[in-house]
Design an enzyme around this catalytic site. Structure first.
Site, PDB file in Angstrom:
ATOM      1  N   ASP A  14       0.845  -1.205   0.000  1.00  0.00           N
ATOM      2  CA  ASP A  14       0.000   0.000   0.000  1.00  0.00           C
ATOM      3  C   ASP A  14       0.877   1.250   0.000  1.00  0.00           C
ATOM      4  OD1 ASP A  14      -2.320   1.497   0.048  1.00  0.00           O
ATOM      5  OD2 ASP A  14      -3.084   0.681   1.922  1.00  0.00           O
ATOM      6  N   HIS A 206      -7.902  -1.454   8.815  1.00  0.00           N
ATOM      7  CA  HIS A 206      -6.906  -0.839   7.926  1.00  0.00           C
ATOM      8  C   HIS A 206      -7.314   0.624   7.782  1.00  0.00           C
ATOM      9  CE1 HIS A 206      -4.462  -1.090   4.019  1.00  0.00           C
ATOM     10  NE2 HIS A 206      -5.171  -0.006   3.798  1.00  0.00           N
ATOM     11  N   HIS A 208      -6.463   4.797   7.032  1.00  0.00           N
ATOM     12  CA  HIS A 208      -5.612   5.835   6.439  1.00  0.00           C
ATOM     13  C   HIS A 208      -5.778   7.093   7.277  1.00  0.00           C
ATOM     14  CE1 HIS A 208      -4.127   4.009   2.627  1.00  0.00           C
ATOM     15  NE2 HIS A 208      -5.022   3.112   2.991  1.00  0.00           N
ATOM     16  N   CYS A 239      -4.319   4.458  -2.132  1.00  0.00           N
ATOM     17  CA  CYS A 239      -4.762   3.750  -3.335  1.00  0.00           C
ATOM     18  C   CYS A 239      -4.796   4.711  -4.520  1.00  0.00           C
ATOM     19  CB  CYS A 239      -6.151   3.150  -3.116  1.00  0.00           C
ATOM     20  SG  CYS A 239      -6.828   2.402  -4.608  1.00  0.00           S
TER      21      CYS A 239
HETATM   22  N1  COA Z   1      -1.730  -9.827 -12.855  1.00  0.00           N
HETATM   23  C1  COA Z   1      -1.147  -9.486 -14.027  1.00  0.00           C
HETATM   24  N2  COA Z   1      -1.837  -9.310 -15.169  1.00  0.00           N
HETATM   25  C2  COA Z   1      -3.158  -9.503 -15.118  1.00  0.00           C
HETATM   26  C3  COA Z   1      -3.824  -9.872 -13.936  1.00  0.00           C
HETATM   27  C4  COA Z   1      -3.047 -10.026 -12.762  1.00  0.00           C
HETATM   28  N3  COA Z   1      -3.605 -10.368 -11.600  1.00  0.00           N
HETATM   29  N4  COA Z   1      -5.130  -9.972 -14.208  1.00  0.00           N
HETATM   30  C5  COA Z   1      -5.297  -9.701 -15.510  1.00  0.00           C
HETATM   31  N5  COA Z   1      -4.110  -9.402 -16.060  1.00  0.00           N
HETATM   32  C6  COA Z   1      -3.813  -9.050 -17.458  1.00  0.00           C
HETATM   33  C7  COA Z   1      -4.519  -9.944 -18.467  1.00  0.00           C
HETATM   34  O1  COA Z   1      -3.773 -11.089 -18.712  1.00  0.00           O
HETATM   35  C8  COA Z   1      -4.575  -9.027 -19.681  1.00  0.00           C
HETATM   36  O2  COA Z   1      -3.301  -8.962 -20.277  1.00  0.00           O
HETATM   37  P1  COA Z   1      -3.102  -8.660 -21.838  1.00  0.00           P
HETATM   38  O3  COA Z   1      -3.634  -7.273 -22.056  1.00  0.00           O
HETATM   39  O4  COA Z   1      -1.625  -8.739 -22.021  1.00  0.00           O
HETATM   40  O5  COA Z   1      -3.904  -9.711 -22.530  1.00  0.00           O
HETATM   41  C9  COA Z   1      -4.831  -7.673 -19.054  1.00  0.00           C
HETATM   42  O6  COA Z   1      -4.335  -7.755 -17.708  1.00  0.00           O
HETATM   43  C10 COA Z   1      -6.296  -7.295 -19.049  1.00  0.00           C
HETATM   44  O7  COA Z   1      -7.042  -8.341 -18.461  1.00  0.00           O
HETATM   45  P2  COA Z   1      -8.530  -8.187 -17.947  1.00  0.00           P
HETATM   46  O8  COA Z   1      -8.950  -9.442 -17.300  1.00  0.00           O
HETATM   47  O9  COA Z   1      -9.363  -7.630 -19.072  1.00  0.00           O
HETATM   48  O10 COA Z   1      -8.333  -7.133 -16.811  1.00  0.00           O
HETATM   49  P3  COA Z   1      -8.795  -5.626 -16.690  1.00  0.00           P
HETATM   50  O11 COA Z   1      -8.153  -4.777 -17.720  1.00  0.00           O
HETATM   51  O12 COA Z   1     -10.262  -5.605 -16.566  1.00  0.00           O
HETATM   52  O13 COA Z   1      -8.124  -5.263 -15.266  1.00  0.00           O
HETATM   53  C11 COA Z   1      -7.351  -6.008 -13.128  1.00  0.00           C
HETATM   54  C12 COA Z   1      -8.498  -5.976 -14.111  1.00  0.00           C
HETATM   55  C13 COA Z   1      -7.924  -6.537 -11.834  1.00  0.00           C
HETATM   56  C14 COA Z   1      -6.280  -6.924 -13.643  1.00  0.00           C
HETATM   57  C15 COA Z   1      -6.744  -4.587 -12.970  1.00  0.00           C
HETATM   58  O14 COA Z   1      -7.785  -3.661 -12.807  1.00  0.00           O
HETATM   59  C16 COA Z   1      -5.813  -4.485 -11.795  1.00  0.00           C
HETATM   60  O15 COA Z   1      -4.740  -5.055 -11.794  1.00  0.00           O
HETATM   61  N6  COA Z   1      -6.180  -3.759 -10.751  1.00  0.00           N
HETATM   62  C17 COA Z   1      -5.348  -3.623  -9.568  1.00  0.00           C
HETATM   63  C18 COA Z   1      -5.799  -2.504  -8.762  1.00  0.00           C
HETATM   64  C19 COA Z   1      -4.916  -2.288  -7.559  1.00  0.00           C
HETATM   65  O16 COA Z   1      -3.869  -2.858  -7.372  1.00  0.00           O
HETATM   66  N7  COA Z   1      -5.403  -1.392  -6.715  1.00  0.00           N
HETATM   67  C20 COA Z   1      -4.698  -1.012  -5.537  1.00  0.00           C
HETATM   68  C21 COA Z   1      -4.845  -1.982  -4.447  1.00  0.00           C
HETATM   69  S1  COA Z   1      -6.437  -2.033  -3.721  1.00  0.00           S
HETATM   70 ZN    ZN Z   2      -4.969   1.158   2.043  1.00  0.00          ZN
END
Ligand code: COA
Ligand code: ZN
Length: 312
Positions: A14, A206, A208, A239
């Site tokens: 975080d 948790h 902030h 975030c």
């Molecule tokens: N790790 C790495 N890559 C991932 C993944 C993961 N957990 N989940 C999906 N992907 C990749 C897919 O393989 C795809 O890759 P490509 O473009 O090379 O084919 C791409 O991401 C898009 O996949 P999709 O399932 O359509 O995901 P999305 O674009 O709808 O995004 C998340 C969804 C969840 C992957 C994305 O929003 C994310 O990583 N969010 C994290 C948010 C975060 O960390 N917030 C802070 C903490 S709370």
């Molecule tokens: Zn947090």
């Protein structure tokens, strides 16, 4: 004997996920090393999320194995938003994962590109798959107080989602004030209701510190019977997808609050200051929670005292 509270330091995840300065894998490892040296026994190391969404966490698969190798006894949790994240984490040797479910429709869309129903189902599936792999599990219920997009989050929904996460097998359900909008009265009301619905030992909080109420909220949680806390050394964090979110409740503020109130934490304040020194070098700015000025004066007194002793 003093009652123990359990702290998970979330600084490497975080804390770093939203930093403008790129942080190397070696620097992250060094930060974990300082936390362990300070007595922290649970750390959220990184997240297996899309590197496009959070570039700072792109080295998760390199970092985690090094942490597990070096700090075998450490509880090393990693955040996974979906099954793909779990797969990647498992391949890297993860022993503990955390799923992240926001309690509002819009926050889920912004954070993980899913609606509330889909995010709930995906979190359940990910928890069940993690349990089948023998992993320890946490489930964040994010924006459990206020949502930056939808205002106050309905308490009944927070309770219902928390129970669903516990029923899906989350060992710990983490009630998160993602944007730091909670106040002690609200924390008391919500946690009293949650501890009626599930065991206090299954819950963590948790906070902030956006409005300077992190420590007051932690006290309200302690009074409600909660003994598991997330915090971030130096108060770094936030975030990237929640507008207005500032740093986490600082680990040093929580340790000071708890130890001065008759709880033990196992964490050393001088040790945390060493971790903060390192984080300041890496992020190139001053860090620290609300107690920082006082802690630094104590550190200077201790140093002067030690010098006096050697010259005498
Ligand atoms: N790790 C790495 N890559 C991932 C993944 C993961 N957990 N989940 C999906 N992907 C990749 C897919 O393989 C795809 O890759 P490509 O473009 O090379 O084919 C791409 O991401 C898009 O996949 P999709 O399932 O359509 O995901 P999305 O674009 O709808 O995004 C998340 C969804 C969840 C992957 C994305 O929003 C994310 O990583 N969010 C994290 C948010 C975060 O960390 N917030 C802070 C903490 S709370
Ligand atoms: Zn947090």
């Amino acid at each position: 004997m003093m009652e123990r509270i359990h702290i998970t330091d979330v600084a490497p995840r975080d804390g770093l996920q939203n930093q403008a300065v790129p942080v190397s894998t070696a620097q992250k490892l060094a930060l974990v090393e300082r936390l362990v040296a300070a007595g922290v026994n649970s750390v959220e190391i990184t997240s297996f999320v899309s590197p496009k969404a959070v570039p700072q966490m792109a080295d998760a698969a390199e970092l985690l194995p090094q942490v597990l190798d070096r700090f075998g006894a450490l509880r090393s949790s990693v955040l996974v938003p979906n099954l793909k994240g779990l797969e990647r984490a498992h391949a890297a040797g993860a022993r503990e994962i955390a799923v992240v479910l926001s309690a509002t429709e819009t926050m889920n869309r912004k954070n993980i590109n899913m609606g509330l129903d889909e995010a709930t189902a995906v979190s359940e599936q990910t928890l069940q798959a993690a349990l089948a792999l023998g992993l320890r599990t946490r489930a964040y219920v994010a924006v459990a107080f206020d949502c930056p997009f939808e205002g106050e989050t309905p308490l009944e929904r927070v309770i219902a989602l928390s129970r669903r996460m516990a029923e899906a097998g989350a060992h710990e359900v983490v009630i998160a004030d993602t944007i730091g909008a909670a106040s002690p009265g609200m924390v008391k009301e919500r946690l009293n209701a949650l501890t009626q619905a599930m065991a206090a030992d299954q819950l963590a909080v948790h906070f902030h510190d956006t409005r300077g109420m992190g420590a007051a909220n932690a006290w309200a949680a302690l009074e409600a019977g909660i003994r598991r806390f997330d915090a971030s050394v130096g108060g770094i964090g936030g975030c990237p997808f929640a507008p207005g979110a500032a740093g986490n409740l600082a680990t040093e503020d929580l340790v000071l609050l708890a130890e001065r109130s008759g709880f033990s934490t196992g964490v050393s304040l001088p040790g945390l200051l060493q971790a903060i020194d390192l984080a300041q070098d890496v992020l190139q700015r001053p860090l620290g929670g609300r107690s920082m000025a006082w802690l630094r004066r104590q550190q200077a007194h201790a140093r002067d005292g030690a010098k006096g002793a050697t010259t005498r």
